[in-house]
Design a protein around this motif. Structure first.
Motif, PDB file in Angstrom:
ATOM      1  N   ALA A 179      -8.255  -4.359  10.243  1.00 31.12           N
ATOM      2  CA  ALA A 179      -7.629  -4.120   8.942  1.00 31.12           C
ATOM      3  C   ALA A 179      -7.969  -2.738   8.404  1.00 31.12           C
ATOM      4  N   CYS A 180      -9.228  -2.339   8.547  1.00 34.13           N
ATOM      5  CA  CYS A 180      -9.657  -1.044   8.028  1.00 34.13           C
ATOM      6  C   CYS A 180      -9.029   0.103   8.821  1.00 34.13           C
ATOM      7  N   TYR A 183      -5.489   0.380   7.779  1.00 34.10           N
ATOM      8  CA  TYR A 183      -5.459   0.936   6.417  1.00 34.10           C
ATOM      9  C   TYR A 183      -5.616   2.452   6.459  1.00 34.10           C
ATOM     10  N   ASN A 187      -2.568   5.573   5.709  1.00 32.85           N
ATOM     11  CA  ASN A 187      -2.752   6.268   4.428  1.00 32.85           C
ATOM     12  C   ASN A 187      -1.587   7.196   4.076  1.00 32.85           C
ATOM     13  N   ARG A 190       1.498   5.208   2.985  1.00 34.20           N
ATOM     14  CA  ARG A 190       1.313   4.610   1.664  1.00 34.20           C
ATOM     15  C   ARG A 190       1.435   5.665   0.566  1.00 34.20           C
ATOM     16  N   THR A 250       3.777  -2.470  10.421  1.00 30.71           N
ATOM     17  CA  THR A 250       3.209  -2.474   9.070  1.00 30.71           C
ATOM     18  C   THR A 250       3.685  -1.264   8.287  1.00 30.71           C
ATOM     19  N   LEU A 283      -4.404  -6.217   2.872  1.00 30.58           N
ATOM     20  CA  LEU A 283      -5.541  -5.514   3.464  1.00 30.58           C
ATOM     21  C   LEU A 283      -5.198  -4.074   3.816  1.00 30.58           C
ATOM     22  N   THR A 284      -4.002  -3.848   4.339  1.00 35.88           N
ATOM     23  CA  THR A 284      -3.627  -2.514   4.802  1.00 35.88           C
ATOM     24  C   THR A 284      -3.065  -1.623   3.700  1.00 35.88           C
ATOM     25  N   THR A 285      -2.943  -2.154   2.498  1.00 32.94           N
ATOM     26  CA  THR A 285      -2.485  -1.320   1.374  1.00 32.94           C
ATOM     27  C   THR A 285      -3.541  -1.194   0.280  1.00 32.94           C
ATOM     28  N   GLN A 286      -4.477  -2.139   0.244  1.00 34.72           N
ATOM     29  CA  GLN A 286      -5.449  -2.142  -0.862  1.00 34.72           C
ATOM     30  C   GLN A 286      -6.884  -2.344  -0.390  1.00 34.72           C
ATOM     31  N   PHE A 287      -7.193  -1.941   0.839  1.00 30.09           N
ATOM     32  CA  PHE A 287      -8.506  -2.235   1.426  1.00 30.09           C
ATOM     33  C   PHE A 287      -9.663  -1.796   0.539  1.00 30.09           C
ATOM     34  N   THR A 288      -9.654  -0.546   0.077  1.00 30.02           N
ATOM     35  CA  THR A 288     -10.786  -0.051  -0.723  1.00 30.02           C
ATOM     36  C   THR A 288     -10.763  -0.556  -2.159  1.00 30.02           C
TER      37      THR A 288
END
Length: 324
Positions: A179-180, A183, A187, A190, A250, A283-288
């Protein structure tokens, strides 16, 4: 109060870490400033080249990276086993590629005879060099300091280029790692800087796509070793083809003109890791934003917190919801 780095790194629990560095005031010091029109785009190339250079020296593998306009992401694998296996001479040679070393280290490489006292102090230096060659802090320190000095020289100024220090997240299992990495690789999409992964400049996914066309994997990035098995070689525990297909799919779902959901049928990684498609999107848009610390399934998080004697498990509910 910031958490000490030694309280965030536990190599017994995981060797994978997500590191983030931001420019001061989040200014456009690495890309194009749309307000002033000033372009610093070339500095993104500096950072990418430096990451590749350091990967050859440190016993740290780069799994994923993305150089944005005002911040950088790196997913790193700390290979402390490799560092411990290096000969004393190899450790010194690697260290001299980055720093001046000591009088004793130069005498050793030149074959000069050292007395017992000199050998004692040299052994101490080598021990320190070896430890630093597998240190996240030293890797990020050398990366950020070199870019800051170069940028300040170009701007004919002094002062901070990066915020106080980099942030890091422990990635405790395969689900968190996949996931990370996705992500990080996505970047630019996104941020609407690119339409597809293979056109995302200064990212690991673009580099991997370019090499994949020739049936190869880039030497300066961690290799994909395939799915977990009994005799697992060193490398990322995924199939390269499956990972690239998943990131591509994704990325298309993230585009404003391509709304849609990811089908588990087309995502073998998600199926194996048991990550629901709707959770993968988050997970792949809002991980942090979702996670502010170590990431992994509940049991892994429990073990990690126990190892570092951390009482507060900040991400427990989110990990339980999205990764369990």
């Amino acid at each position: 109060m910031a958490t000490a780095r030694k309280r965030q790194v536990s190599l017994t629990d995981t060797k994978y870490y997500h590191c983030i560095s931001r420019c001061v005031r989040r200014a456009y010091l690495c890309g194009e400033d749309k307000v002033t029109g000033q372009s610093y785009e070339h500095r993104r190339g500096w950072i990418e080249a430096k990451v590749f250079e350091l990967a050859k020296v440190f016993c740290i593998d780069v799994c994923a990276y993305a150089v944005m306009s005002n911040h950088t992401h790196t997913v790193l694998y700390v290979d402390d086993v490799k560092a411990n296996r290096l000969s004393d001479k190899a450790v010194i040679i690697r260290w001299h590629k980055l720093f001046k070393g000591t009088i004793l280290s130069y005498k050793y490489l030149q074959g000069e005879r050292l007395d017992s006292a000199q050998q004692y102090f040299l052994n101490k230096d080598i021990e320190q060099f070896r430890e630093r060659l597998s240190s996240l802090s030293w890797f990020m320190r050398v990366l950020n300091e070199s870019i800051a000095r170069k940028a300040n020289k170009e701007d004919n100024c002094t002062g901070r280029f990066w915020e106080g220090r980099f942030k890091s997240q422990a990635l405790l299992d395969e689900a968190a790692l996949a996931a990370c990495m996705a992500y990080v690789d996505l970047n630019p999409i996104r941020a609407k800087m690119a339409d597809t992964p293979e056109t995302s400049d200064y990212t690991s996914v673009k580099t991997r796509c370019e090499h994949a066309k020739e049936g190869k994997q880039p030497k300066h990035l961690a290799r994909f070793a395939g799915g977990p098995r009994k005799h697992m070689p060193k490398g990322l525990p995924f199939e390269l083809k499956s990972y690239l297909e998943l990131v591509e799919l994704t990325g298309r779902c993230m585009r404003a003109d391509k709304r849609g959901a990811i089908s588990p049928i087309n995502s073998p990684i998600l199926d194996r890791l048991n990550i629901a498609p709707e959770n993968w999107q988050k997970l792949t848009t809002q991980f942090t934003k979702v996670f502010h610390g170590a990431v992994g399934r509940p049991q892994k998080l429990d073990n990690y917190c126990a190892s570092l004697e951390i009482k507060r498990r900040a991400n427990y509910k989110q990990c339980e919801k999205l990764l369990a």
